[in-house]
Enzyme design. Structure first.
Site, PDB file in Angstrom:
ATOM      1  N   ASN A  46       0.858  -1.241   0.024  1.00 41.11           N
ATOM      2  CA  ASN A  46      -0.331   0.001   0.348  1.00 41.11           C
ATOM      3  C   ASN A  46       0.184   1.399  -0.176  1.00 41.11           C
ATOM      4  O   ASN A  46       1.472   1.110  -0.689  1.00 41.11           O
ATOM      5  CB  ASN A  46      -1.159  -0.139   1.370  1.00 41.11           C
ATOM      6  CG  ASN A  46      -0.542  -0.352   2.367  1.00 41.11           C
ATOM      7  OD1 ASN A  46      -0.424  -1.026   3.142  1.00 41.11           O
ATOM      8  ND2 ASN A  46      -0.982   0.942   3.248  1.00 41.11           N
ATOM      9  N   ASP A  47       0.593   2.078   0.715  1.00 41.79           N
ATOM     10  CA  ASP A  47       1.364   3.287   0.679  1.00 41.79           C
ATOM     11  C   ASP A  47       2.336   3.499   0.291  1.00 41.79           C
ATOM     12  O   ASP A  47       3.533   2.943   0.669  1.00 41.79           O
ATOM     13  CB  ASP A  47       1.256   4.150   1.654  1.00 41.79           C
ATOM     14  CG  ASP A  47      -0.064   4.282   2.780  1.00 41.79           C
ATOM     15  OD1 ASP A  47      -1.322   3.463   1.950  1.00 41.79           O
ATOM     16  OD2 ASP A  47      -0.048   4.858   3.292  1.00 41.79           O
ATOM     17  N   TRP A  71      -3.594  -6.991   3.951  1.00 41.56           N
ATOM     18  CA  TRP A  71      -3.082  -6.119   5.041  1.00 41.56           C
ATOM     19  C   TRP A  71      -2.732  -6.734   6.012  1.00 41.56           C
ATOM     20  O   TRP A  71      -3.711  -7.264   6.798  1.00 41.56           O
ATOM     21  CB  TRP A  71      -3.582  -5.028   5.027  1.00 41.56           C
ATOM     22  CG  TRP A  71      -3.329  -4.158   6.309  1.00 41.56           C
ATOM     23  CD1 TRP A  71      -1.590  -2.831   6.099  1.00 41.56           C
ATOM     24  CD2 TRP A  71      -3.589  -3.996   7.525  1.00 41.56           C
ATOM     25  NE1 TRP A  71      -1.857  -1.940   6.850  1.00 41.56           N
ATOM     26  CE2 TRP A  71      -2.538  -2.429   8.336  1.00 41.56           C
ATOM     27  CE3 TRP A  71      -3.905  -5.044   8.190  1.00 41.56           C
ATOM     28  CZ2 TRP A  71      -1.974  -2.477   8.874  1.00 41.56           C
ATOM     29  CZ3 TRP A  71      -3.409  -4.716   9.692  1.00 41.56           C
ATOM     30  CH2 TRP A  71      -2.865  -2.976  10.223  1.00 41.56           C
ATOM     31  N   SER A 112       3.536   4.849   8.142  1.00 35.63           N
ATOM     32  CA  SER A 112       4.302   5.629   6.901  1.00 35.63           C
ATOM     33  C   SER A 112       5.035   6.671   7.668  1.00 35.63           C
ATOM     34  O   SER A 112       4.860   6.102   7.957  1.00 35.63           O
ATOM     35  CB  SER A 112       2.442   5.965   6.149  1.00 35.63           C
ATOM     36  OG  SER A 112       2.263   5.209   5.202  1.00 35.63           O
ATOM     37  N   ASP A 173       2.733   8.816  10.066  1.00 39.80           N
ATOM     38  CA  ASP A 173       2.602   9.330   8.986  1.00 39.80           C
ATOM     39  C   ASP A 173       4.105  10.622   8.451  1.00 39.80           C
ATOM     40  O   ASP A 173       3.386  11.705   7.944  1.00 39.80           O
ATOM     41  CB  ASP A 173       1.846   9.481   7.920  1.00 39.80           C
ATOM     42  CG  ASP A 173       0.696   8.412   8.155  1.00 39.80           C
ATOM     43  OD1 ASP A 173       1.478   7.718   8.109  1.00 39.80           O
ATOM     44  OD2 ASP A 173      -0.675   8.489   7.814  1.00 39.80           O
TER      45      ASP A 173
END
Length: 497
Positions: A46-47, A71, A112, A173
């Site tokens: 993902n990110d 995930w 992240s 993040d």
């Protein structure tokens, strides 16, 4: 002398790398594997994290779970490129291994963050997340002294041991950059239904002081702002903040442009808008390269969406790299980086023509699952209610993705209700024509994705589509009147894998 922390991390990295090798050897189904996008060798992506230009190479880190195509406890995958086109996968960079990023259940990991060059070292800053702990989220640091191959977590972790106050919705993040002699960090958060971005400053990346809230919602822009990215664009004090707001309806990413005052630590917003109008674009992050370009990647999937590729042992991908520019009105344009022209192979051209009402014109030269298409229509001399293209069409006409323009409300749309195994839906945005009444649709098609750059990147739409491998037809169409095509060119694009 190797510490117990370093040894533990090395052991977890070794297991993750072994799972990557074993998992990738089992992937044999190619039906949705992308030809020229960055995607995981196996497992879940993902990110994008830690996008950085370092010692002549572009580095892309990303949220990664190597053990399943879903995930799980988050690791950091890693790839690098010299040209933004061809990517080499490197060993896993981070794995959850310490009390601040490893827990008992699945809700933990190295969440992240970002990467910066600090002299000869490449430094990663990330959120350690452990559900059930207090605090749940802290900010951590890891350093590579071998040019970005292996990373050692700092003994000083967590470098920010918790949120600055109680009652925050998220504290994660970190995105870090340097201005003059000071490092700055923005962290995504929210409080009382209002998403916000927290600002920190440091002289050494290890000791951080809280500078307060750099930007926040007025209550209408989501209750938590994930994956913030604040950066200069356009010269002077002009800055752009990109965030991924939670609980803001169809808007999954947005940007605020204006001026940033470093002394006050505050962004004054002049323009705010959704960043991409497709269904599959989230958590974008940018980097500045050696040419001074601001380049963006986004995660080309979406939480809660169907991901048919999971059945084949993998999930997730990055968008193609996009160069950002700030317009005089404060809006952002995103265009594909010119390096992608290296992918072009056979060229196909269609002459200017009138597409008669309620007809389709076949495009046999675009019978490919990986293509770049540039179609220019003259909307001012067209009286059609709708016109555009159909792509990835099946022989019986039942499967297709439609990219069109609706004249009544000047709307560009992508309709994937008949696009295959994934989710349906119509993504759309209003768009004025260019000078002379022209509408330019620039498309990148890749097996299970479609990225649209309309009017030289004035608006973009990013969508995953999952047609059958033999659905390769394409056509131009016009409904409710005639449409005028000014030019059409297409290129088959080669694979990077």
């Amino acid at each position: 002398m190797e510490t117990n922390q370093a040894k533990s991390h090395e052991e977890h990295i070794e297991k993750a790398n072994q799972a990557t090798e074993e998992g990738s050897s089992r992937i044999s189904e190619e039906r949705f594997r992308l030809r020229y996008h960055l995607m995981p060798r196996t497992g879940w992506m993902n990110d994008p994290n830690g996008l950085v230009y370092f010692k002549g190479s572009y580095h892309a880190f990303y949220q990664y779970y190597p053990y399943e195509p879903s995930w799980g406890p988050m690791h950091w995958g890693h790839a690098k490129s010299e040209d933004l086109v061809n990517w080499t996968h490197l060993p896993v960079a981070l794995a959850p291994s310490e009390p601040y990023d490893q827990g008992e259940s699945g809700g933990y990991g190295c969440f992240s963050g970002s990467a910066v060059a600090d002299g000869d070292s490449l430094v990663l800053l990330y959120t350690g997340h452990v559900s059930g702990k207090s605090p749940v989220e802290v900010q951590c640091l890891a350093v590579s002294s071998d040019e970005g191959i292996t990373f050692r977590k700092s003994e000083a972790n967590p470098v920010i041991p918790g949120p600055p106050e109680e009652g925050l919705l998220g504290f994660r993040d970190p995105k870090v950059w340097k201005h003059e002699d000071t490092w700055y960090m923005v962290i995504g958060s929210g409080k009382e239904g209002r998403g916000n971005v927290r600002l920190y400053a440091s002289s050494d990346l290890r000791e951080w002081r809280n500078r307060g809230i750099a930007a926040d919602s007025d209550g209408s822009k989501g209750d938590m702002w994930e994956c913030p990215d604040l950066f200069p664009l356009g010269g002077g004090e002009h800055h752009v903040l990109i965030v991924s707001p939670m609980n803001m309806g169809a808007t999954k990413t947005m940007y605020l442009s204006g001026t940033f005052d470093y002394e006050a630590g505050r962004l004054t917003t002049a323009h705010a808008e959704r960043l991409d109008y497709g269904f599959d674009f989230y958590a974008p992050q940018t980097l500045e390269d050696d040419q001074g370009r601001r380049i963006l990647f986004g995660w080309m999937n979406m939480w809660g969406a169907k991901m048919p590729e999971q059945q084949d042992g993998w999930a997730g991908a990055m968008t193609i790299p996009r160069e950002l520019s700030l317009q005089p009105d404060g809006s952002i344009r995103m265009v594909p980086v010119p390096e992608l022209e290296k992918l072009r192979e056979e060229r196909y051209e269609v002459e200017a023509q009138v597409i008669e009402a309620d007809t389709e014109v076949a495009l046999p030269g675009t019978a490919s699952d990986a293509a770049e298409i540039i179609a220019v229509f003259d909307a001012s001399h067209s009286d059609a209610a709708e016109f555009g293209l159909r792509l990835r069409c099946s022989a019986d006409g039942g499967e297709y993705t439609e990219v069109g323009y609706r004249a009544a409300d000047r709307t560009v749309y992508v309709n994937r209700d008949h696009a295959g195994l994934g989710d349906g839906g119509i993504s759309e945005v209003q768009l004025a024509t260019q000078d002379g009444g022209l509408l330019k649709l620039h498309l990148f098609l890749d097996r299970s994705s479609l990225e649209l750059f309309a009017n030289d990147g004035e608006k973009t739409m990013t969508n995953r589509i999952y047609p059958q491998p033999d659905s390769l037809g394409a056509s131009l169409f016009s409904r409710g009147g005639n449409a005028v095509l000014r030019s059409f060119e297409a290129y088959e694009l080669k694979s990077i894998h």
